[in-house]
Scaffold this motif. Structure first.
Motif, mmCIF file in Angstrom:
data_model
loop_
_atom_site.group_PDB
_atom_site.id
_atom_site.type_symbol
_atom_site.label_atom_id
_atom_site.label_comp_id
_atom_site.label_asym_id
_atom_site.label_seq_id
_atom_site.Cartn_x
_atom_site.Cartn_y
_atom_site.Cartn_z
ATOM 1 N N ARG A 57 2.628 50.802 -19.468
ATOM 2 C CA ARG A 57 1.781 49.900 -20.243
ATOM 3 C C ARG A 57 2.442 49.407 -21.539
ATOM 4 O O ARG A 57 1.841 48.620 -22.264
ATOM 5 C CB ARG A 57 0.445 50.584 -20.556
ATOM 6 C CG ARG A 57 -0.414 50.814 -19.318
ATOM 7 C CD ARG A 57 -1.612 51.718 -19.593
ATOM 8 N NE ARG A 57 -2.293 52.080 -18.360
ATOM 9 C CZ ARG A 57 -3.509 51.671 -18.017
ATOM 10 N NH1 ARG A 57 -4.180 50.879 -18.829
ATOM 11 N NH2 ARG A 57 -4.049 52.043 -16.882
ATOM 12 N N THR A 59 4.997 47.541 -21.546
ATOM 13 C CA THR A 59 5.455 46.181 -21.275
ATOM 14 C C THR A 59 4.266 45.296 -20.935
ATOM 15 O O THR A 59 3.243 45.779 -20.426
ATOM 16 C CB THR A 59 6.455 46.155 -20.106
ATOM 17 O OG1 THR A 59 5.766 46.451 -18.874
ATOM 18 C CG2 THR A 59 7.561 47.168 -20.320
ATOM 19 N N LYS A 60 4.393 44.019 -21.203
ATOM 20 C CA LYS A 60 3.308 43.076 -20.943
ATOM 21 C C LYS A 60 2.958 43.026 -19.463
ATOM 22 O O LYS A 60 1.780 43.047 -19.080
ATOM 23 C CB LYS A 60 3.697 41.680 -21.440
ATOM 24 C CG LYS A 60 2.600 40.642 -21.300
ATOM 25 C CD LYS A 60 3.030 39.308 -21.895
ATOM 26 C CE LYS A 60 1.923 38.262 -21.760
ATOM 27 N NZ LYS A 60 2.347 36.955 -22.339
ATOM 28 N N GLU A 61 3.971 42.984 -18.601
ATOM 29 C CA GLU A 61 3.720 42.921 -17.164
ATOM 30 C C GLU A 61 3.135 44.241 -16.655
ATOM 31 O O GLU A 61 2.236 44.251 -15.811
ATOM 32 C CB GLU A 61 5.020 42.601 -16.413
ATOM 33 C CG GLU A 61 4.912 42.620 -14.899
ATOM 34 C CD GLU A 61 3.924 41.600 -14.329
ATOM 35 O OE1 GLU A 61 3.539 41.725 -13.159
ATOM 36 O OE2 GLU A 61 3.535 40.662 -15.082
ATOM 37 N N GLY A 62 3.635 45.375 -17.177
ATOM 38 C CA GLY A 62 3.095 46.659 -16.763
ATOM 39 C C GLY A 62 1.634 46.820 -17.151
ATOM 40 O O GLY A 62 0.822 47.306 -16.369
ATOM 41 N N TYR A 63 1.297 46.385 -18.380
ATOM 42 C CA TYR A 63 -0.090 46.457 -18.838
ATOM 43 C C TYR A 63 -0.990 45.585 -17.962
ATOM 44 O O TYR A 63 -2.103 45.979 -17.607
ATOM 45 C CB TYR A 63 -0.184 46.019 -20.290
ATOM 46 C CG TYR A 63 -1.572 46.180 -20.885
ATOM 47 C CD1 TYR A 63 -1.978 47.402 -21.414
ATOM 48 C CD2 TYR A 63 -2.479 45.119 -20.879
ATOM 49 C CE1 TYR A 63 -3.251 47.564 -21.951
ATOM 50 C CE2 TYR A 63 -3.751 45.270 -21.411
ATOM 51 C CZ TYR A 63 -4.126 46.491 -21.944
ATOM 52 O OH TYR A 63 -5.395 46.646 -22.458
ATOM 53 N N ARG A 64 -0.481 44.395 -17.593
ATOM 54 C CA ARG A 64 -1.272 43.492 -16.745
ATOM 55 C C ARG A 64 -1.541 44.122 -15.385
ATOM 56 O O ARG A 64 -2.662 44.092 -14.879
ATOM 57 C CB ARG A 64 -0.531 42.172 -16.572
ATOM 58 C CG ARG A 64 -1.316 41.101 -15.793
ATOM 59 C CD ARG A 64 -0.457 39.907 -15.432
ATOM 60 N NE ARG A 64 0.563 40.283 -14.444
ATOM 61 C CZ ARG A 64 0.301 40.356 -13.140
ATOM 62 N NH1 ARG A 64 -0.912 40.133 -12.675
ATOM 63 N NH2 ARG A 64 1.273 40.697 -12.304
ATOM 64 N N ARG A 65 -0.501 44.714 -14.792
ATOM 65 C CA ARG A 65 -0.673 45.326 -13.468
ATOM 66 C C ARG A 65 -1.630 46.512 -13.523
ATOM 67 O O ARG A 65 -2.476 46.673 -12.632
ATOM 68 C CB ARG A 65 0.686 45.784 -12.939
ATOM 69 C CG ARG A 65 1.644 44.648 -12.582
ATOM 70 C CD ARG A 65 2.902 45.203 -11.931
ATOM 71 N NE ARG A 65 3.868 44.152 -11.658
ATOM 72 C CZ ARG A 65 5.001 44.341 -10.978
ATOM 73 N NH1 ARG A 65 5.290 45.552 -10.513
ATOM 74 N NH2 ARG A 65 5.836 43.340 -10.775
ATOM 75 N N ASN A 68 -5.234 45.175 -13.980
ATOM 76 C CA ASN A 68 -5.731 44.574 -12.738
ATOM 77 C C ASN A 68 -6.051 45.653 -11.712
ATOM 78 O O ASN A 68 -7.044 45.559 -10.979
ATOM 79 C CB ASN A 68 -4.702 43.594 -12.170
ATOM 80 C CG ASN A 68 -4.616 42.314 -12.966
ATOM 81 O OD1 ASN A 68 -5.505 42.009 -13.765
ATOM 82 N ND2 ASN A 68 -3.563 41.556 -12.768
ATOM 83 N N GLU A 133 11.441 45.311 -12.239
ATOM 84 C CA GLU A 133 10.348 44.361 -12.445
ATOM 85 C C GLU A 133 9.709 44.498 -13.833
ATOM 86 O O GLU A 133 9.196 43.512 -14.370
ATOM 87 C CB GLU A 133 9.292 44.543 -11.358
ATOM 88 C CG GLU A 133 9.795 44.163 -9.964
ATOM 89 C CD GLU A 133 8.761 44.387 -8.881
ATOM 90 O OE1 GLU A 133 8.999 43.946 -7.746
ATOM 91 O OE2 GLU A 133 7.710 45.003 -9.164
ATOM 92 N N LEU A 134 9.714 45.709 -14.384
ATOM 93 C CA LEU A 134 9.058 45.915 -15.683
ATOM 94 C C LEU A 134 10.056 46.054 -16.828
ATOM 95 O O LEU A 134 9.641 46.212 -17.987
ATOM 96 C CB LEU A 134 8.171 47.169 -15.628
ATOM 97 C CG LEU A 134 7.075 47.170 -14.552
ATOM 98 C CD1 LEU A 134 6.240 48.435 -14.668
ATOM 99 C CD2 LEU A 134 6.193 45.943 -14.648
#
Length: 403
Positions: A57, A59-65, A68, A133-134
């Motif tokens: 969390r 990272t921005k992408e990790g937090y988004r995933r 969701n 990816e993250l």
């Protein structure tokens, strides 16, 4: 009158108390936990979140995933109207329990962040893919993953059921309390609704369990979980679950005395586990009395009061006796006696005055029981108390022979 669909979790639940329960649940089960509203937004601080999930969390992408994934888990459990166990986007095992009141989805309690011991699900976590990816160093991910706990699947299932019961008990209690407060406000200037207020007050009372007992029990369970295998801990959890289910069951205002005593025995089992050899009890109720009916949750507050105020303050082992008899006028008398510290005449007179007054100055648990018995059966029935210093206390409960 507002309907429960207009409420949000933060409106009907005391967040401080919810956070306390969530923290203790997390400590008891060794599972991470958080409570979210219907939109997936956390309303509590995370409890015991793993280093691995916190790392994702950052990272921005990790937090988004992660957000969701939490939202999807809550939605699925809401649609099924039951707790579910699922695999998160990163490969860990999570579970979610929906909070539903009057068929309205208010939010969910989420927990997990573990791997399943039997299935060796740790191998399902693709660290290389997550790292790329993250944009997180794979060595950091690997070190954090190694700290993830392995949990047996049956413990996950039991935790999901227990979490679901807690989540919905809290919400039901919150709605009852909010409804009660609104009724009091609306009827303050409308005396014709006085009877309606009284009925609603009684139903609100039935949905409550003393937090003192609840939190101490959770502490007991958490301590036992660390010291022994899970069998006895599970028995404690099941007993507590049964008590909570009984306390919030509002379909019947009156229950058989035998049913009430079954609930009392589960309560005393928990308390005996907590106090060990310092507490014992004996129940002697003739079979004929067991079929008579009383308002639900009449005896438990009296026994709880005896433990907290009579037995806890003393160092000697304590005992509670519950005896029942049929009086010459056919009414039923139940005596609850403890060998605790007792009380002075001045203190007893003050307690009796508060119980029989129109205010809420003291002895609220006893007053609630007295008010309900008088409400259902009339002024000739209710509770009487005898006590003296160092000689214990006896509470007499007199009710009519109603089947």
């Amino acid at each position: 009158m507002n309907d429960s669909k207009e409420y949000t979790l933060s409106e009907i639940i005391d967040i401080y108390s919810l956070q306390d329960i969530q923290d203790k649940f997390s400590k008891m089960t060794n599972l991470s936990a958080v409570t979210v509203d219907r939109f997936g937004t956390p309303i509590t601080a995370p409890s015991n979140f793993t280093k691995f999930c916190n790392l994702l969390r950052t990272t921005k992408e990790g937090y988004r995933r992660c957000s969701n994934c939490d939202a999807e888990g809550g939605l699925k459990s809401m649609l099924l109207k039951k707790p579910i166990v699922y695999t998160c986007h990163a490969g860990l095992t999570d579970l979610t329990a929906p909070i539903i009141v009057n068929n309205v989805y208010l939010g969910a309690m989420l927990c997990g962040q573990v791997v399943i011991e039997e299935h060796k699900t740790r191998s399902l976590v693709n660290l290389k893919k997550l790292s790329i990816e993250l944009d997180i160093p794979i060595e950091d991910l690997k070190a954090a993953l190694n700290e993830i706990k392995s949990i047996k699947r049956n413990k996950i299932i039991d935790s999901a059921d227990f979490l679901s019961m807690f989540a919905n008990y809290i919400a039901e209690m919150g709605v009852a309390n909010v409804t009660h407060a609104e009724l009091l406000k609306e009827t303050k200037e409308k005396m014709k609704f006085q009877q309606l207020v009284k009925d609603t007050q009684i139903k609100s009372i039935q949905s409550q369990v003393n937090p003192h007992f609840l939190f101490n029990t959770l502490n007991t369970i958490a301590g036992m979980a660390l010291m022994e295998d899970s069998e006895k801990t599970a028995e404690l959890i099941y007993s507590l679950s049964d008590i909570l289910r009984y306390s919030i069951k509002n379909s019947e205002d009156m229950v058989e005395i035998g049913v009430e005593l079954e609930n009392i025995q589960k309560y005393l089992f928990i308390q005996i586990t907590r106090y060990s050899d310092k507490l014992s009890y004996d129940i002697k109720i003739p079979d004929k009395i067991l079929k008579y009916k009383i308002p639900s949750m009449t005896l438990q507050p009296l026994i709880e009061n005896a433990i907290i105020h009579g037995l806890e303050p003393q160092n000697n082992p304590g005992k509670i006796n519950v005896v029942g008899e049929i009086l010459p006028d056919k009414s039923v008398l139940i005596k609850i006696t403890d060998n605790g510290v007792g009380m002075s005449k001045e203190k007893l007179d003050m307690l009796l005055g508060s119980i029989n007054s129109s205010g809420n100055s003291g002895g609220i648990g006893l007053k609630i029981v007295q008010d309900r018995l008088v409400y259902y059966f009339g002024d000739e029935f209710g509770i009487k108390i005898e006590s003296s210093p160092h000689s214990g206390t006896t509470v007499y409960v007199k009710v009519p022979p109603i089947y």
